[in-house]
Write an enzyme that holds these catalytic residues in place. Structure first.
Site, PDB file in Angstrom:
ATOM      1  N   ASP A   1       1.075   4.263   2.249  1.00  0.00           N
ATOM      2  CA  ASP A   1       0.589   4.667   3.531  1.00  0.00           C
ATOM      3  C   ASP A   1       0.816   6.040   3.627  1.00  0.00           C
ATOM      4  OD1 ASP A   1      -0.205   2.010   4.632  1.00  0.00           O
ATOM      5  OD2 ASP A   1       1.604   1.539   4.311  1.00  0.00           O
TER       6      ASP A   1
ATOM      7  N   ASP B   1       0.842  -1.144  -0.092  1.00  0.00           N
ATOM      8  CA  ASP B   1       0.140   0.110  -0.035  1.00  0.00           C
ATOM      9  C   ASP B   1       0.894   1.315  -0.152  1.00  0.00           C
ATOM     10  OD1 ASP B   1      -2.311  -1.162   0.135  1.00  0.00           O
ATOM     11  OD2 ASP B   1      -2.328  -1.653   2.142  1.00  0.00           O
TER      12      ASP B   1
END
Length: 221
Positions: free
Chosen positions: A142, A140
């Site tokens: 973040d 991901d």
């Protein structure tokens, strides 16, 4: 001010004390971290942490199974030599993984145009800071979003939701007193007809709070 996700570098004495408290398996990792002058990251305080100590940690690159070992540390405040805020998204653009390049440049451009400043943590941040391989196909992006007022909060949330269709955007909204909520949970709550509560992280714990009260804590427009 040092807050959760801040970067922290230990003094030589701090590294020595950290190594003495570490397990044998982790001592070589800590020695390399000190040698390379890589930072640690401030994490949530454990319940028994004395006032003059901080909870820090580091994450190793994922292994062949995708598992990432995290090493928690508890250090004396006096052993922290310097601190810095997390990397900004603009700083990180020079180190973009190729798979995110086009959509990420578009996202960053929209953020700049809208006056939305974002900071970075997690795998991509560790990869930039240590030049080791953390980012995988399943990683991901973040992000930390710290809005100053309600209109900025609304603009930033809309941009995150819009660009999440093409990017694996994850992360937190940080409100003025340091309370943090996953941005995706915030967005879902914003679409609800009721007055939903969201899971809030603080420096020392978690709890449920009405989203409206968090938005009310922002500065007037």
């Amino acid at each position: 001010m040092i807050t959760r996700h801040s970067l922290a570098w230990l003094s030589a004495e701090g590294w020595q004390r950290a190594a003495l408290a570490a397990t044998a398996d982790n001592q070589a990792t800590l020695a390399r971290w000190q040698q390379e002058d890589w930072p640690l990251v401030l994490r949530r305080r454990e319940a028994d942490t004395p006032p003059d100590e901080l909870c820090l940690g580091l994450a190793l690159p994922p292994d062949g199974n995708g598992d990432k070992v995290r090493i928690p540390l508890q250090v004396q405040l006096a052993d922290v030599q310097r601190v810095a805020e997390p990397l900004t998204l603009r700083q990180a653009l020079a180190h973009m993984p190729s798979g995110w390049s086009g959509p990420l440049r578009a996202f960053a451009g929209d953020c700049l145009h809208s006056g939305i400043a974002l900071k970075l943590y997690g795998s991509w941040a560790w990869q930039i800071l240590t030049k080791q391989s953390y980012v995988t196909a399943n990683s991901d992006i973040d992000l930390l979003f710290t809005p100053r007022n309600a209109p900025e909060f609304a603009r930033g949330m809309a941009l995150l939701a819009q660009h999440a269709a093409r990017l694996p955007l994850d992360g937190e909204v940080i409100f003025p007193d340091g309370r943090a909520v996953a941005w995706k949970e915030c967005w879902q709550a914003m679409q609800a007809d009721s007055q939903p509560r969201v899971l809030v992280k603080t420096e020392s714990g978690v709890g449920l709070t009405a989203l409206a009260s968090l938005v009310a804590s922002l500065e007037p427009a």
